[in-house]
Design an enzyme around this catalytic site. Structure first.
Site, PDB file in Angstrom:
ATOM      1  N   GLU A 121       0.818  -1.203   0.000  1.00 10.52           N
ATOM      2  CA  GLU A 121       0.000   0.000   0.000  1.00 10.52           C
ATOM      3  C   GLU A 121       0.857   1.260   0.000  1.00 10.52           C
ATOM      4  O   GLU A 121       1.950   1.277   0.568  1.00 10.52           O
ATOM      5  CB  GLU A 121      -0.907   0.006   1.238  1.00 10.52           C
ATOM      6  CG  GLU A 121      -2.036  -0.977   1.092  1.00 10.52           C
ATOM      7  CD  GLU A 121      -2.870  -1.125   2.353  1.00 10.52           C
ATOM      8  OE1 GLU A 121      -4.055  -1.430   2.206  1.00 10.52           O
ATOM      9  OE2 GLU A 121      -2.349  -0.938   3.461  1.00 10.52           O
ATOM     10  N   CYS A 134       3.373   8.381   1.571  1.00 12.15           N
ATOM     11  CA  CYS A 134       3.962   7.393   2.475  1.00 12.15           C
ATOM     12  C   CYS A 134       4.142   6.103   1.681  1.00 12.15           C
ATOM     13  O   CYS A 134       3.157   5.524   1.220  1.00 12.15           O
ATOM     14  CB  CYS A 134       2.996   7.212   3.647  1.00 12.15           C
ATOM     15  SG  CYS A 134       3.489   5.959   4.801  1.00 12.15           S
ATOM     16  N   CYS A 141       6.820  -7.171   7.277  1.00  8.25           N
ATOM     17  CA  CYS A 141       8.002  -6.716   8.014  1.00  8.25           C
ATOM     18  C   CYS A 141       8.458  -7.863   8.910  1.00  8.25           C
ATOM     19  O   CYS A 141       7.632  -8.547   9.509  1.00  8.25           O
ATOM     20  CB  CYS A 141       7.649  -5.492   8.864  1.00  8.25           C
ATOM     21  SG  CYS A 141       9.081  -4.782   9.715  1.00  8.25           S
ATOM     22  N   CYS A 145       7.343  -5.423  16.122  1.00  4.80           N
ATOM     23  CA  CYS A 145       7.029  -4.412  17.128  1.00  4.80           C
ATOM     24  C   CYS A 145       5.626  -4.749  17.644  1.00  4.80           C
ATOM     25  O   CYS A 145       4.712  -4.980  16.848  1.00  4.80           O
ATOM     26  CB  CYS A 145       7.088  -3.021  16.529  1.00  4.80           C
ATOM     27  SG  CYS A 145       8.734  -2.661  15.878  1.00  4.80           S
ATOM     28  N   CYS A 148       2.395  -2.941  16.360  1.00  2.00           N
ATOM     29  CA  CYS A 148       2.255  -2.656  14.916  1.00  2.00           C
ATOM     30  C   CYS A 148       1.598  -3.812  14.185  1.00  2.00           C
ATOM     31  O   CYS A 148       2.003  -4.962  14.331  1.00  2.00           O
ATOM     32  CB  CYS A 148       3.630  -2.366  14.309  1.00  2.00           C
ATOM     33  SG  CYS A 148       3.588  -2.171  12.517  1.00  2.00           S
ATOM     34  N   SER A 238      12.146   6.379   7.804  1.00  2.00           N
ATOM     35  CA  SER A 238      11.801   6.061   9.197  1.00  2.00           C
ATOM     36  C   SER A 238      12.302   4.663   9.530  1.00  2.00           C
ATOM     37  O   SER A 238      12.031   3.716   8.803  1.00  2.00           O
ATOM     38  CB  SER A 238      10.285   6.121   9.376  1.00  2.00           C
ATOM     39  OG  SER A 238       9.922   5.666  10.660  1.00  2.00           O
ATOM     40  N   CYS A 380      -1.175   5.047  10.421  1.00  2.00           N
ATOM     41  CA  CYS A 380       0.030   4.282  10.768  1.00  2.00           C
ATOM     42  C   CYS A 380      -0.325   2.933  11.381  1.00  2.00           C
ATOM     43  O   CYS A 380      -1.199   2.851  12.223  1.00  2.00           O
ATOM     44  CB  CYS A 380       0.830   4.991  11.852  1.00  2.00           C
ATOM     45  SG  CYS A 380       1.413   6.553  11.383  1.00  2.00           S
TER      46      CYS A 380
HETATM   47  N1  SAH Z   1       9.445   0.190   9.907  1.00  2.00           N
HETATM   48  C1  SAH Z   1       9.658   1.588   9.973  1.00  2.00           C
HETATM   49  C2  SAH Z   1       8.728   2.399   9.108  1.00  2.00           C
HETATM   50  C3  SAH Z   1       7.281   1.969   9.046  1.00  2.00           C
HETATM   51  S1  SAH Z   1       6.310   2.156  10.481  1.00  2.00           S
HETATM   52  C4  SAH Z   1       9.602   2.051  11.404  1.00  2.00           C
HETATM   53  O1  SAH Z   1       9.220   1.288  12.277  1.00  2.00           O
HETATM   54  O2  SAH Z   1      10.003   3.192  11.642  1.00  2.00           O
HETATM   55  C5  SAH Z   1       5.894   3.894  10.477  1.00  2.00           C
HETATM   56  C6  SAH Z   1       5.578   4.445  11.863  1.00  2.00           C
HETATM   57  O3  SAH Z   1       4.280   4.009  12.323  1.00  2.00           O
HETATM   58  C7  SAH Z   1       6.555   3.988  12.925  1.00  2.00           C
HETATM   59  O4  SAH Z   1       6.945   5.044  13.769  1.00  2.00           O
HETATM   60  C8  SAH Z   1       5.761   2.971  13.667  1.00  2.00           C
HETATM   61  O5  SAH Z   1       6.291   2.733  14.931  1.00  2.00           O
HETATM   62  C9  SAH Z   1       4.385   3.587  13.666  1.00  2.00           C
HETATM   63  N2  SAH Z   1       3.306   2.651  13.995  1.00  2.00           N
HETATM   64  C10 SAH Z   1       3.250   1.330  13.760  1.00  2.00           C
HETATM   65  N3  SAH Z   1       2.086   0.802  14.211  1.00  2.00           N
HETATM   66  C11 SAH Z   1       1.384   1.819  14.745  1.00  2.00           C
HETATM   67  C12 SAH Z   1       0.087   1.918  15.355  1.00  2.00           C
HETATM   68  N4  SAH Z   1      -0.692   0.845  15.480  1.00  2.00           N
HETATM   69  N5  SAH Z   1      -0.318   3.129  15.772  1.00  2.00           N
HETATM   70  C13 SAH Z   1       0.456   4.216  15.604  1.00  2.00           C
HETATM   71  N6  SAH Z   1       1.680   4.199  15.028  1.00  2.00           N
HETATM   72  C14 SAH Z   1       2.149   3.003  14.603  1.00  2.00           C
HETATM   73 FE1  SF4 Z   2       8.151  -3.249  11.160  1.00  2.00          FE
HETATM   74 FE2  SF4 Z   2       5.963  -2.149  12.192  1.00  2.00          FE
HETATM   75 FE3  SF4 Z   2       8.163  -2.357  13.673  1.00  2.00          FE
HETATM   76 FE4  SF4 Z   2       8.110  -0.592  11.638  1.00  2.00          FE
HETATM   77  S1  SF4 Z   2       6.838  -0.543  13.476  1.00  2.00           S
HETATM   78  S2  SF4 Z   2       9.761  -2.044  12.157  1.00  2.00           S
HETATM   79  S3  SF4 Z   2       6.825  -1.738  10.159  1.00  2.00           S
HETATM   80  S4  SF4 Z   2       6.928  -4.077  12.855  1.00  2.00           S
END
Ligand code: SAH
Ligand code: SF4
Length: 406
Positions: A121, A134, A141, A145, A148, A238, A380
């Protein structure tokens, strides 16, 4: 601060282009274009000039057909069209949020025969004076995290540089964002400036520094002044904190940097952003202090997702300020976007304000990121390709959770 929940509409402005069986030249760098030209018999002495012509038409003018390339000889245009296309990834779904946010679900052709096509996406977030795209760097991934949604996806592969650049071409195609094209109209679109896509953030699916080669090559193509012309100060990568690659990115490429920080103690960050076990906070902050492009004019953005009762206390805010001492920083507080099955909740609004005040008092701008495109699940952490389809029930649950958070 929350954008109101409104039903999504599927856009049906212009017809979507059909996929082509021929290899596409859209998204390639100069070297690969030169190879493609050589492969169809363009002589060595002519190649450089032809590459420049293709570059101009593909990236500056947004050509989708070789026939548009009026300064290329008719014969060469015909030969190009016989062997190649300028096709973009197929748009599976295009959605337009009531706040102007647009989301495209794109199908990438299989890289190897027999491979299932993957889907990623890209999300366009318009503001009055800018438009940020974006982009995704991986399908899924590998990092998990805990807050996420993308991290829960099983399928993973790195995108190619061309697939990253193609996301930008798709957005500009659909927005009519090339000189001489009919610009998209609609609520929420930028009203200032000539361009609709002015900034790129690698904040879609994937960890960009695990797809380093593709991301680095894509940034060189995007920032080329004779083509797309998106300067490196308008491109932000990021990362969750892949320390060795942060240093390399700064040295070799030099875009703006954003760090997904989310916690100020190793103990907690180990849980929220597990790559912290490999590269703990002290190493991460050192990489930021020495990031070559960082200066007061080019601050590093620290993203901090607000999780109720987890990382949102005033003590956390004070520790955050202490931790960032000496780093040219901006702090971006992100209200948590819930998804079905998550154990986290978004912090209360008052808690976010209190946190933001402490950070602001310490001299940092600390905008709270307004969730955008909630009605189309574009916020996000909600990006998850259809390859791992959400059930209808999950979608409903997600919408309901988003509505409850308003
Ligand atoms: N993998 C990279 C870039 C993609 S994530 C990273 O982690 O930086 C983009 C941003 O969205 C990151 O700061 C991530 O921590 C945040 N993010 C992920 N899941 C989220 C959620 N459920 N609510 C708010 N922000 C989120
Ligand atoms: Fe991967 Fe989501 Fe962690 Fe970014 S925030 S590194 S997309 S698992």
């Amino acid at each position: 601060m929350y954008a109101p929940m409104m039903p999504a509409s599927d856009a049906a402005a212009a017809p979507l282009a059909a996929p082509s069986p021929l290899p596409s030249l859209a998204g390639l760098d100069r070297e690969k274009l030169a190879l493609a030209l050589a492969a169809i018999g363009v002589g060595e002495r002519e190649v450089k000039m032809r590459v420049n012509q293709l570059w101009h038409w593909i990236y500056l003018r947004g050509a989708t057909d070789f026939a548009e390339m009026t300064n290329v000889s008719k014969h060469l245009r015909a030969t190009l069209a016989e062997h190649y296309s300028l096709a973009r990834p197929e748009i599976v779904v295009e959605q337009v949020s009531q706040d102007g946010t647009r989301k495209w679900l794109l199908r990438l052709p299989a890289e190897t025969p027999g491979e299932r096509p993957h889907e990623v996406e890209a999300v366009y977030i318009p503001e009055r004076d800018r438009g940020t795209l974006c982009v995704s760097s991986q399908v899924g991934c590998t990092l998990n995290c805990s807050f996420c949604h993308t991290g829960t996806q099983r399928l993973v592969r790195n995108l190619t540089a061309a697939e990253i650049v193609a996301q930008v071409l798709v957005a500009r195609d659909r927005l009519g964002d090339y000189p001489g094209r009919e610009r998209a109209v609609g609520p929420g679109l930028p009203t200032e400036g000539e361009r609709l896509v002015t900034n790129i953030v690698f904040m879609g699916m994937g960890e960009p520094l695990y797809a380093y080669e593709s991301v680095a090559e894509a940034i060189e193509i995007l920032s080329d002044g004779d083509g797309l012309g998106l300067g490196k100060r308008r491109i932000t990568v990021s990362t969750s904190g892949v320390v060795p690659e942060i240093e390399r990115l700064g040295r070799e490429v030099g875009p703006m940097l954003a760090i997904s920080l989310h916690a100020v103690r190793d103990e907690l960050r180990d849980v929220l952003v597990p790559i912290n076990k490999k590269y703990p906070l002290a190493e991460l902050l050192e990489a930021c202090r020495t990031y070559p492009a960082a200066s007061n004019a080019k601050r590093i953005t620290f993203e901090y997702v607000m999780l109720k009762g987890v990382n949102d206390s005033p003590a956390d805010a004070k520790a955050l300020v202490r931790l960032l001492k000496g780093v040219p920083a901006k702090i971006n507080l992100i209200p948590f976007n819930p998804w079905p099955g998550t154990k986290y909740e978004c912090s209360d609004w008052e808690t976010i304000e209190k946190f933001s005040d402490i950070v602001f008092q310490a001299g940092y701008a600390s905008p709270v990121r307004t969730p955008r495109g909630r009605d189309i699940l574009a916020a996000c952490g909600q990006l998850k390709s259809e390859t791992e389809k959400l059930s209808a029930r999950e979608r409903l649950a997600l919408r309901a959770m988003a509505a409850a958070a308003e």
